[in-house]
Scaffold this active site. Structure first.
Site, PDB file in Angstrom:
ATOM      1  N   LYS A   1      -2.394 -14.099   4.245  1.00 25.69           N
ATOM      2  CA  LYS A   1      -0.972 -13.782   4.381  1.00 25.69           C
ATOM      3  C   LYS A   1      -0.762 -12.455   5.100  1.00 25.69           C
ATOM      4  CE  LYS A   1       1.097 -12.716   0.598  1.00 25.69           C
ATOM      5  NZ  LYS A   1       1.719 -12.814  -0.739  1.00 25.69           N
TER       6      LYS A   1
ATOM      7  N   GLU B   1       5.508  -2.879  -4.221  1.00 24.85           N
ATOM      8  CA  GLU B   1       4.150  -2.917  -3.685  1.00 24.85           C
ATOM      9  C   GLU B   1       3.229  -2.005  -4.506  1.00 24.85           C
ATOM     10  OE1 GLU B   1       2.842  -4.390  -0.157  1.00 24.85           O
ATOM     11  OE2 GLU B   1       3.925  -5.648  -1.565  1.00 24.85           O
ATOM     12  N   ARG B   2       1.952  -2.375  -4.525  1.00 20.31           N
ATOM     13  CA  ARG B   2       0.944  -1.471  -5.063  1.00 20.31           C
ATOM     14  C   ARG B   2       0.650  -0.410  -4.006  1.00 20.31           C
ATOM     15  NH1 ARG B   2      -0.272  -6.707  -5.816  1.00 20.31           N
ATOM     16  NH2 ARG B   2      -0.468  -7.480  -7.954  1.00 20.31           N
TER      17      ARG B   2
END
Length: 472
Positions: A159, A185-186
Site C-alpha cells: 500500500k 499515524e505512528r
C-alpha cells in the site's frame, strides 16, 4: 505558539480530560481558537455554548497543569494554518508548526482550516479520468480527476509503495503537487515515509501533515480539515492539480467518535457519533475539481472486522468514485502491484466516460480473469490437461494478463534494480487487446512479467532477466 493576545479573557470552570468549560464576559463564537496556560501553549477550540457566558471547549493539546480559575483567552479567530509554496518539502502538525526541525519561511499566508465546500456553479461537470501511469489502475479502476478513491489493503501488500508511486507519477507527469495527510499515524510510519520520499526525489513537491496517534482526539479530528485547506490553496490560488493522500480516513471517523463521547453526546449505532454522516460529508465535499485545478484524493480505508455493513464503511463508500483492493494472495505470488482486478471497481468505467474501446477491453479482461478464477479449483484437483481446449486458452490468456498487469515502480528501483515504468493508457489497452486476441500466444509468460509497454515482451531487456527467471 505565540503568546495569547489581550482581549476577551475568561476563567476556566472545569477540566475533564480534553474537555474544558470556561466563563467569558463575552461569549466566544463556535470554532474560535482559545488559548490557556503559559504563553498560550494550550490550544482549545470552542465547540459548544452552555449558557450566555459559558463555553465548552475541546483541547487540541494536552491539558496537564490547567486548573480551575486559570486564565483563558479568546483569540477572536478560528484555527489557521500556513499555506503556499513555502510548505513544499516540509512536515507540519495540525497548527502548521514544522516537525522537521527547520524554520518555516517568514511571511507565509494563513487561512482558516474550516472552509465551505465549493458551490456547484464553480465545479466542473465533465467527468475526467485521472491517469496514474499504473496499468492495473488505469485499465480496470480508473480514477476520477477531482474524485475520491479508496485504497483497501493490510500490512505488507504494497500500500505504501503504491501511494509513493502515485506521488512520483503525479509530480513527474502532471506537473502537480502531492499532499500527504496522516491521521492517527505512528511516528515510525511518518519518519519512514519522509525518508522514502526524500530518497525517491519527490519530497520537494510534497507537503506532509501529521496528527500522530498519541495526540488528543481533537488534533486528529481537525487534521483532515487543515490538510484540505493547504490543498485548496494550491488548487484555487496557484491553479495546480493536487494529489491528496489520506491515511487513514477511518481514524478521522474514530477521532470524531472520541470527540463526541467527550462532549457527552448520546452515541448512535455501534457507538459512532450521531453526526458522523454530516462530519464526513463536510470533509469529503471539499475535495472537488474546478476549471483551473483539481484535488484528487486517494484514501486508505480500514474496514472494521472486514464488515462492509459497518456504518463507517457505508458512509465512506458513498463518497468514493473508485475502490482499489490490494490482495495478499497476489502479493505472495509476486504480482506487484498486488491489485485484485475482480474486487476493484470504478464508477468512471462506463462507455460515456472512458470510451467504448476502453470499456470493452476492461470487460473482456474481467471476464477472462473471472473465468480463470472459477477454473482454479478444477485445475488444482484434476490438472490443466483435463480442461477443454477453449478453457485452456482462457487460462493461458488470464495468466498472461496477470503478468502483464504487473509493473516495475520507480520508487522500488533501488531495491530491484529495474527501471520504473510509466505506461500511457493507450499503450496499456493495446497490450491487453493483443493478449486477449492471442497475438502473444507464443510468447512465454515470464516475458510479460514486470514490463511496461507490451513491445518489451518481444525485445531484450537485460535489466529484467533476473526478475523473469524468478517470475511466478
Amino acid at each position: 505558539m505565540n503568546a495569547p493576545p489581550t482581549g476577551n479573557r475568561g476563567k476556566v470552570l472545569a477540566v475533564r480530560g480534553s474537555v474544558v468549560d470556561a466563563w467569558f464576559p463575552n461569549l466566544p463564537r463556535l470554532n474560535h481558537q482559545l488559548q490557556a496556560g503559559e504563553d498560550g501553549k494550550m490550544v482549545i477550540e470552542a465547540v459548544g455554548h452552555l449558557d450566555a457566558h459559558t463555553v465548552r471547549g475541546l483541547a487540541l493539546t494536552p491539558t496537564q497543569g490547567l486548573s480551575r480559575g486559570s486564565t483563558i483567552v479568546d483569540t477572536g479567530k478560528p484555527f489557521t494554518v500556513p499555506v503556499g509554496e513555502g510548505l513544499l518539502g516540509r512536515v507540519l502538525n495540525i497548527f502548521g508548526d514544522a516537525l522537521d526541525h527547520k524554520a518555516l519561511p517568514e511571511g507565509l499566508e494563513r487561512q482558516a482550516i474550516l472552509q465551505p465546500s465549493l458551490p456547484l456553479t464553480e465545479r466542473t461537470t465533465q467527468a475526467e479520468v485521472f491517469a496514474t501511469g499504473i496499468k492495473a489502475i488505469d485499465v480496470l479502476s480508473p480514477l476520477e480527476r477531482g474524485g475520491k478513491a479508496g485504497l483497501f489493503g493490510g500490512a505488507g501488500v504494497g500500500k505504501t509503495v503504491l501511494i509513493m508511486e502515485m506521488i512520483h507519477n503525479v509530480v513527474g507527469q502532471h506537473e502537480g503537487m502531492s499532499m500527504f495527510c496522516g491521521i492517527g499515524e505512528r511516528c515510525r510510519e511518518g519518519e519512514e515515509l519522509y525518508r522514502e520520499l526524500q530518497e525517491a526525489g519527490v519530497l520537494e513537491n510534497t507537503v506532509l501533515m501529521f496528527a500522530q496517534m498519541n495526540e488528543p482526539p481533537g488534533a486528529r479530528y481537525r487534521m483532515g480539515h487543515a490538510a484540505l485547506t493547504v490543498a485548496e490553496h494550491f488548487r484555487d490560488r496557484l491553479h495546480r492539480d493536487v494529489l491528496l493522500l489520506i491515511d487513514n480516513i477511518f481514524r478521522f471517523i474514530q477521532a470524531g467518535m472520541e470527540v463526541s463521547g467527550l462532549m457527552g453526546r448520546i452515541p448512535s449505532r455501534l457507538g459512532y457519533q450521531p453526526t458522523m454522516g454530516t462530519e464526513l460529508s463536510a470533509l469529503q465535499e471539499r475535495i472537488a475539481s474546478t476549471r483551473s485545478g483539481a484535488i484528487t484524493s486517494i484514501q486508505a480505508v480500514y474496514v472494521p472486522a472486514d464488515d462492509f455493513t459497518d456504518p463507517a464503511a457505508v458512509h465512506t463508500f458513498g463518497h468514493l468514485s473508485a475502490s482499489i483492493v490490494l490482495s495478499r494472495e497476489r502479493a505472495s505470488q509476486g504480482l506487484y502491484p498486488a491489485i485484485d482486478p475482480l474486487k476493484s471497481d470504478s464508477k468512471m468505467l462506463t462507455p460515456q466516460v472512458v470510451g467504448q474501446r476502453h470499456y470493452d477491453v476492461a470487460q473482456r479482461v474481467r471476464q477472462t480473469l473471472a473465468t480463470y478464477e472459477e477454473l482454479k479449483d478444477i485445475i488444482a484437483m484434476l490438472g490443466l490437461e483435463e480442461l477443454s481446449r477453449d478453457d485452456q486458452a482462457v487460462v493461458h490468456r488470464a495468466r498472461r494478463l496477470e503478468r502483464y498487469l504487473t509493473q516495475p515502480f520507480a520508487v522500488t528501483e533501488r531495491f530491484t534494480g529495474q527501471e520504473g515504468r510509466v505506461v500511457d493508457l493507450s499503450d496499456a489497452l493495446e497490450g491487453c487487446e493483443r493478449i486477449l486476441d492471442d497475438q502473444l500466444a507464443d510468447v512465454p509468460e515470464k516475458k510479460l512479467y514486470m514490463i511496461g509497454r507490451i513491445d518489451e515482451a518481444t525485445g531484450s531487456n537485460p535489466s529484467r532477466r533476473d526478475a523473469q527467471e524468478e517470475a511466478p
